[in-house]
Design a protein around this motif. Sequence first.
Motif, PDB file in Angstrom:
ATOM      1  N   SER A  53       0.816  -1.217   0.000  1.00  0.00           N
ATOM      2  CA  SER A  53       0.000   0.000   0.000  1.00  0.00           C
ATOM      3  C   SER A  53       0.850   1.266   0.000  1.00  0.00           C
ATOM      4  CB  SER A  53      -0.936   0.009   1.217  1.00  0.00           C
ATOM      5  OG  SER A  53      -0.190  -0.018   2.423  1.00  0.00           O
ATOM      6  N   GLY A 227      -8.663   5.502   3.044  1.00  0.00           N
ATOM      7  CA  GLY A 227      -9.295   4.273   2.595  1.00  0.00           C
ATOM      8  C   GLY A 227      -8.410   3.057   2.662  1.00  0.00           C
ATOM      9  N   THR A 228      -7.120   3.234   3.007  1.00  0.00           N
ATOM     10  CA  THR A 228      -6.212   2.085   3.133  1.00  0.00           C
ATOM     11  C   THR A 228      -5.709   1.993   4.570  1.00  0.00           C
ATOM     12  OG1 THR A 228      -4.384   3.499   2.361  1.00  0.00           O
ATOM     13  CG2 THR A 228      -5.485   2.138   0.713  1.00  0.00           C
ATOM     14  N   SER A 425      -4.663   0.035  -4.295  1.00  0.00           N
ATOM     15  CA  SER A 425      -4.610  -0.762  -3.063  1.00  0.00           C
ATOM     16  C   SER A 425      -6.007  -1.138  -2.594  1.00  0.00           C
ATOM     17  CB  SER A 425      -3.877   0.022  -1.967  1.00  0.00           C
ATOM     18  OG  SER A 425      -2.542   0.271  -2.334  1.00  0.00           O
ATOM     19  N   ASN A 426      -6.935  -0.188  -2.636  1.00  0.00           N
ATOM     20  CA  ASN A 426      -8.305  -0.468  -2.216  1.00  0.00           C
ATOM     21  C   ASN A 426      -8.955  -1.531  -3.105  1.00  0.00           C
ATOM     22  OD1 ASN A 426      -8.834   1.177   0.084  1.00  0.00           O
ATOM     23  ND2 ASN A 426      -8.808   2.977  -1.234  1.00  0.00           N
ATOM     24  N   ARG A 427      -8.809  -1.342  -4.416  1.00  0.00           N
ATOM     25  CA  ARG A 427      -9.462  -2.263  -5.337  1.00  0.00           C
ATOM     26  C   ARG A 427      -8.810  -3.648  -5.305  1.00  0.00           C
ATOM     27  NH1 ARG A 427     -12.934  -1.480  -9.719  1.00  0.00           N
ATOM     28  NH2 ARG A 427     -13.653  -3.567 -10.333  1.00  0.00           N
ATOM     29  N   SER A 430     -10.124  -5.784  -2.486  1.00  0.00           N
ATOM     30  CA  SER A 430     -11.482  -6.247  -2.779  1.00  0.00           C
ATOM     31  C   SER A 430     -11.478  -7.365  -3.818  1.00  0.00           C
ATOM     32  CB  SER A 430     -12.322  -5.064  -3.271  1.00  0.00           C
ATOM     33  OG  SER A 430     -13.595  -5.496  -3.706  1.00  0.00           O
TER      34      SER A 430
END
Length: 683
Positions: A53, A227-228, A425-427, A430
Amino acid sequence: MASQTVDQQPAQQQRGLLVIYSALMLAMLLAALDQTIVSTALPTIVSDLGGLSHLSWVVTSYMLATAATAQTWGKLGDQYGRKYLFIAAIVIFLIGSALSGLSRTMSELIAFRALQGVGGGGLMVLAQAIVGDIVPPRERGKYQGAFGAVFGVASVIGPLLGGFFVDNLSWRWVFYINLPIGAVALVVVTVVLPATSTRRHHSIDYVGATLLAGFATCVVLATSWGGTTYAWGSTVIIGLFVGAVVLLGGWWLSARRAAEPVLPLRLFRNPVFRISAAIGFAAGFAMFGAISYLPLFLQVVHGVSPTLSGVYLLPLVGGLLLTSVGSGQLIARTGRYKVYPIVGTAVLAVALYLLSRLDEHTPTALMDTYFFVLGFSLGLIIQVLVIAVQNSADYADLGAVTSAATFFRTIGGVLGVSIFGAIFSNRLASELASALRGVTLPSGFSGTSAASNPAALKKLPAAIRADVQHAFSLALHPVFLSAIPVALAAFVLSWFLREVPLRATSSVGIGEGVGAAPPERASVDEVERSLVRLGGEDLRRRGYERLTALAGLDLPAGSSWILTRLAKQGPVAGEELARQANVTMDHGRPYVDRLVSEGMLVRSDGTLVLTETGHQAADRLFAARREGLRELLADWSPDEYAELGELLTKLSRDLLGDNADRHLIDAMPAVTSAAATTTTTES
């Protein structure tokens, strides 16, 4: 030193100049390479140190530190001399390189990369400025142009070298390689580079530079952590955004009061600058953001080696260089520049969409085409914007707008890498969770570790490996899609870019080096850079014959060259003058005889000495040259600025009687006159 002509120096000093220049080129190459060499090593670095990240920060910290310190280095060099500051920049860069190679955690690497960036900013700015101290004006064009070539070379070989070191040595050699090369540059600069330089007094805006750097850092931290590491609504993220606003407000107040603000507020009253800065920001956002993640995609999803991932990026560099140089040539011929950012931003949006379609099944030829389209678009934008802002600025702001345009492009790149990293990193988390739901990974593996470590990924069963690769490619799609609105906004803005009739001096120097970050030169330095090249072209086109006629003299061109040369360097032996002119004594004698017959020159024991009449004739030639240069600067109102008047006087002497014009004697047939046919044992 700056006023000395190269051809007046002995051969030993000429060799010394080449040694110094080679050391400057080495230092510049190091700083330029460290913007690109790390890209192909990032997957291996992440697999060794962890912290996927934070991957974007390995690139971002270097670029941010370079952008934040470059202008300060330039002004300190003007004020205190450049030699010892350049030595300090090399030392800081080498310390940062050594510590980066020794890093044990991602946090250490990020911090040491920032230290590297501080030194890198000094290397890029001071190396270009030092050329102005040691090279005469007539020669600077080719020397400065070579610096631009360094950036082009770095763009090509950086990813290749990074991949080679990872494949054959260790990722740490991406940083260790700087040490022996930098040590050579350090020794040469310390021993050979003269300490003298032209000094200018500056009121350095330390407060403004610090506030701007703080603002950019807060924004980058908030966008990369949001968000990370922390939730978007967390106290940390909100605090960072609030801090960014406070620091930006502080900079605005500081810029209103500073004698020489690091980014003058008056620039934003220029609509061409405002729009160009916004377009440049978008181009930097897309360029650095995409380049940072494409090697990762190639190594993880397509399983290529780090070295080969660098080869895959060559079409991108080729497209960028092609349109950068090509658009520069076309602008110089037509005087029109608005169409290039319009086309470039439109193609940029298309390129980003094409990149969002990449997956594990995309053929190599198609990927190369996509990369070429991206480079093609960027070459139509980046360099053209510099010419647009230079062309629209007032003389007093010429130096500021040039460096500010590059500053906004760099800041765009910093934020692009950061925001792309946060989205990715967020995607990825997921997509991996979805792809590996119900799948049992071998002992010691996790979804994230497998996706960030190409070597480990190859050890997984084929079915699981395919799922991870597919999840990785899906995670990259929104990265490129999120940049499309930025490109489209730039496309809309480019239609509002006002096309100001091109000044003569503004058409010079475009396309000389993609990615080259100019130092914050004073406005007079920017004018001198262009005027030297234009003046040289004008002299080659119209020649000494035309200049002699304008001065009201009845002399051949070779005699006029001799007049101006002797007026600058003083008495000289006939044999030495023939050597300097690169002709035989017999070929040059008629031109000397003509001056003797006109009472402008006398021979004294083989030495040629100008008479008072000769000095007056030389002054008339210098005055005619000054008037010709003044006409080239008509758009800048040279009579309104004392420093421009001084520049014209200086260059009128520097650009005559120069080594570059000695072909005039060699090319012309021997003149015929009574004096010319006189046989004499002297030159």
